[in-house]
Design an enzyme around this catalytic site. Structure first.
Site, PDB file in Angstrom:
ATOM      1  NE  ARG A 234     -28.802  38.139   0.956  1.00 15.74           N
ATOM      2  CZ  ARG A 234     -27.715  37.667   0.363  1.00 15.74           C
ATOM      3  NH1 ARG A 234     -26.904  38.491  -0.286  1.00 15.74           N
ATOM      4  NH2 ARG A 234     -27.423  36.389   0.375  1.00 15.74           N
ATOM      5  CD  GLU A 263     -31.196  41.410  -5.239  1.00 15.93           C
ATOM      6  OE1 GLU A 263     -30.956  40.225  -5.513  1.00 15.93           O
ATOM      7  OE2 GLU A 263     -30.424  42.114  -4.587  1.00 15.93           O
ATOM      8  CG  HIS A 281     -27.347  39.800  -5.662  1.00 14.07           C
ATOM      9  ND1 HIS A 281     -28.371  39.583  -4.793  1.00 14.07           N
ATOM     10  CD2 HIS A 281     -26.263  39.212  -5.071  1.00 14.07           C
ATOM     11  CE1 HIS A 281     -27.946  38.913  -3.742  1.00 14.07           C
ATOM     12  NE2 HIS A 281     -26.650  38.668  -3.897  1.00 14.07           N
TER      13      HIS A 281
HETATM   14  P1  NAD Z   1     -20.265  37.277   8.577  1.00 13.35           P
HETATM   15  O1  NAD Z   1     -21.265  36.544   9.370  1.00 13.35           O
HETATM   16  O2  NAD Z   1     -18.839  36.800   8.593  1.00 13.35           O
HETATM   17  O3  NAD Z   1     -20.248  38.823   8.988  1.00 13.35           O
HETATM   18  C1  NAD Z   1     -21.399  39.554   9.308  1.00 13.35           C
HETATM   19  C2  NAD Z   1     -21.053  40.445  10.490  1.00 13.35           C
HETATM   20  O4  NAD Z   1     -22.198  41.242  10.783  1.00 13.35           O
HETATM   21  C3  NAD Z   1     -20.733  39.631  11.756  1.00 13.35           C
HETATM   22  O5  NAD Z   1     -19.450  39.978  12.246  1.00 13.35           O
HETATM   23  C4  NAD Z   1     -21.837  40.020  12.746  1.00 13.35           C
HETATM   24  O6  NAD Z   1     -21.349  40.156  14.062  1.00 13.35           O
HETATM   25  C5  NAD Z   1     -22.288  41.361  12.185  1.00 13.35           C
HETATM   26  N1  NAD Z   1     -23.674  41.668  12.562  1.00 13.35           N
HETATM   27  C6  NAD Z   1     -24.735  40.831  12.608  1.00 13.35           C
HETATM   28  N2  NAD Z   1     -25.835  41.499  13.026  1.00 13.35           N
HETATM   29  C7  NAD Z   1     -25.441  42.776  13.251  1.00 13.35           C
HETATM   30  C8  NAD Z   1     -26.113  43.945  13.687  1.00 13.35           C
HETATM   31  N3  NAD Z   1     -27.423  43.915  13.981  1.00 13.35           N
HETATM   32  N4  NAD Z   1     -25.409  45.094  13.794  1.00 13.35           N
HETATM   33  C9  NAD Z   1     -24.093  45.116  13.472  1.00 13.35           C
HETATM   34  N5  NAD Z   1     -23.378  44.046  13.075  1.00 13.35           N
HETATM   35  C10 NAD Z   1     -24.061  42.881  12.961  1.00 13.35           C
HETATM   36  O7  NAD Z   1     -20.812  37.294   7.089  1.00 13.35           O
HETATM   37  P2  NAD Z   1     -20.002  37.653   5.755  1.00 13.35           P
HETATM   38  O8  NAD Z   1     -19.457  36.399   5.162  1.00 13.35           O
HETATM   39  O9  NAD Z   1     -19.072  38.785   6.020  1.00 13.35           O
HETATM   40  O10 NAD Z   1     -21.209  38.119   4.819  1.00 13.35           O
HETATM   41  C11 NAD Z   1     -21.957  39.271   5.152  1.00 13.35           C
HETATM   42  C12 NAD Z   1     -23.195  39.342   4.291  1.00 13.35           C
HETATM   43  O11 NAD Z   1     -22.817  39.634   2.942  1.00 13.35           O
HETATM   44  C13 NAD Z   1     -23.957  38.014   4.168  1.00 13.35           C
HETATM   45  O12 NAD Z   1     -24.875  37.853   5.238  1.00 13.35           O
HETATM   46  C14 NAD Z   1     -24.645  38.130   2.841  1.00 13.35           C
HETATM   47  O13 NAD Z   1     -25.970  38.557   3.018  1.00 13.35           O
HETATM   48  C15 NAD Z   1     -23.855  39.193   2.091  1.00 13.35           C
HETATM   49  N6  NAD Z   1     -23.267  38.640   0.860  1.00 13.35           N
HETATM   50  C16 NAD Z   1     -23.608  39.213  -0.322  1.00 13.35           C
HETATM   51  C17 NAD Z   1     -23.072  38.721  -1.505  1.00 13.35           C
HETATM   52  C18 NAD Z   1     -23.401  39.351  -2.833  1.00 13.35           C
HETATM   53  O14 NAD Z   1     -23.398  38.669  -3.837  1.00 13.35           O
HETATM   54  N7  NAD Z   1     -23.667  40.643  -2.896  1.00 13.35           N
HETATM   55  C19 NAD Z   1     -22.205  37.631  -1.478  1.00 13.35           C
HETATM   56  C20 NAD Z   1     -21.860  37.085  -0.250  1.00 13.35           C
HETATM   57  C21 NAD Z   1     -22.399  37.600   0.920  1.00 13.35           C
END
Ligand code: NAD
Length: 321
Positions: A234, A263, A281
């Site tokens: 994000r 965005e 994105h």
């Molecule tokens: P997920 O929940 O499986 O993984 C996120 C990880 O971040 C978790 O393991 C959590 O423990 C860790 N985390 C949370 N808060 C934290 C902190 N303060 N410090 C360190 N680690 C922390 O999620 P995911 O499926 O891997 O997706 C991650 C992110 O990717 C989503 O939240 C989304 O915003 C983003 N995303 C972006 C796109 C895109 O189009 N660019 C698409 C899908 C997801």
């Protein structure tokens, strides 16, 4: 009685099938008209959104009949999950369906930076043949720092490992003795350690109060001057002024951004920098991922409206109202 309100451009065979079974209002631009959205929401039993519709506490409260909010994707920063839970509304989402596509783009951006692919392409199109200017760096044997070692972080690390990279990871919520850490022979440590050791830093954090602006000028200063930063999570986790200053001062070698704080973004100095790669994105925008996402969300919305349980939910599988 209308059933389902769709406020963004969410299409495909699964959506076509859903629209045949239920009374759907398909309003792909409604996310840009909050007043109209508030006026319409009280009638509907389900709301389907992507990441642009702001599903606030007020909107959830206005949706008196809302049984399920289907989020076509994984990030839930635009949905007030607590409010949905308080109002007994299920939040369905697609937690794994985009993982591979995002990880593939993270890897692609890493290679784009390492081999200067976009900059070399622009230069060559202008009639130049600057071979030495585009001497890149290999990723074999380099260290990938994964910040946020969840689904996408692990998938990116798995692919990077297969290409011969070492993995350092920062995620305080992950068990250091867990299977992913062991299988990838990842070194799980502090953020300071990960940033200091990595040749490439790939960010996979959710946007929360803790992660907002986490990557600021000082953080970039902790990275190697030869290191690259990749963000497919994000935009809000990066302080863009800090990133611009860090790039100008050579604190890092380059950056690739799929996501931005705002965005679409306003004009930015980032666009003038040859060592910056930008995407609009689209990490989750592959034919395969979108088909999976839409199928998943449509399936769960249909299930809940038929009195059955959702399979992918962020709070509870059946409405509590
Ligand atoms: P997920 O929940 O499986 O993984 C996120 C990880 O971040 C978790 O393991 C959590 O423990 C860790 N985390 C949370 N808060 C934290 C902190 N303060 N410090 C360190 N680690 C922390 O999620 P995911 O499926 O891997 O997706 C991650 C992110 O990717 C989503 O939240 C989304 O915003 C983003 N995303 C972006 C796109 C895109 O189009 N660019 C698409 C899908 C997801």
């Amino acid at each position: 009685m209308p059933d389902i309100l769709i406020t963004e451009n969410i299409i495909g065979p699964a959506m076509d099938a859903l629209r045949q079974r239920f009374d759907c209002a398909f309003e792909p631009d409604l996310w840009q008209q909050p007043d109209r959205l508030f006026a319409l929401i009280p009638e509907f039993r389900a709301l389907i959104v992507r990441n642009q519709t702001q599903v606030t506490r007020e909107l959830v409260a206005a949706g008196a009949k809302l049984e399920i909010i289907g989020r076509a994707g994984v990030g839930l920063d635009n949905v007030d999950l607590g409010a949905a839970s308080d109002h007994g509304t299920v939040v369905g989402f697609a937690p794994e369906q985009t993982t591979n596509s995002v990880a593939e783009l993270a890897l692609g951006l890493m290679l784009a930076l390492a081999r200067m692919i976009p900059a070399a392409d622009r230069d060559t199109r202008q009639g130049n043949w600057n071979r030495h200017r585009f001497t890149g760096t290999e990723i074999l044997g380099k260290t990938l720092g994964v910040v946020g070692f969840g689904r996408i972080g692990v998938s990116t690390a798995t692919k990077a490992r297969a290409l011969g990279m070492d993995i350092v990871a920062y995620d305080p919520f992950v068990d250091p003795d867990g299977l992913n850490v062991m299988n990838l022979r990842a070194r799980l440590g502090s953020l300071d350690e990960a940033l200091a050791q990595a040749d490439f830093v790939s960010c996979h954090l959710p946007l929360t109060n803790e992660t907002r602006n986490l990557f600021d000028y000082d953080r970039f200063g902790q990275m190697k001057r030869s290191a690259y930063f990749i963000n497919t999570s994000r935009g809000g986790v990066v302080n863009e002024d800090g990133l611009i200053r860090a790039l100008r001062e050579g604190l890092i070698a380059g950056a690739a951004l799929d996501v931005r704080a705002q965005e679409p973004p306003a004009a930015s100095a980032l666009a003038e920098m040859d060592n910056v790669v930008m995407m609009p994105h689209v990490a989750a925008f592959t034919r395969e991922a979108q088909a999976r996402v839409v199928a998943t969300v449509c399936r769960d919305v249909a299930a809940v409206l038929n009195g059955e349980a959702a399979r992918n939910y962020a709070n509870f599988s059946r409405p509590k109202k």
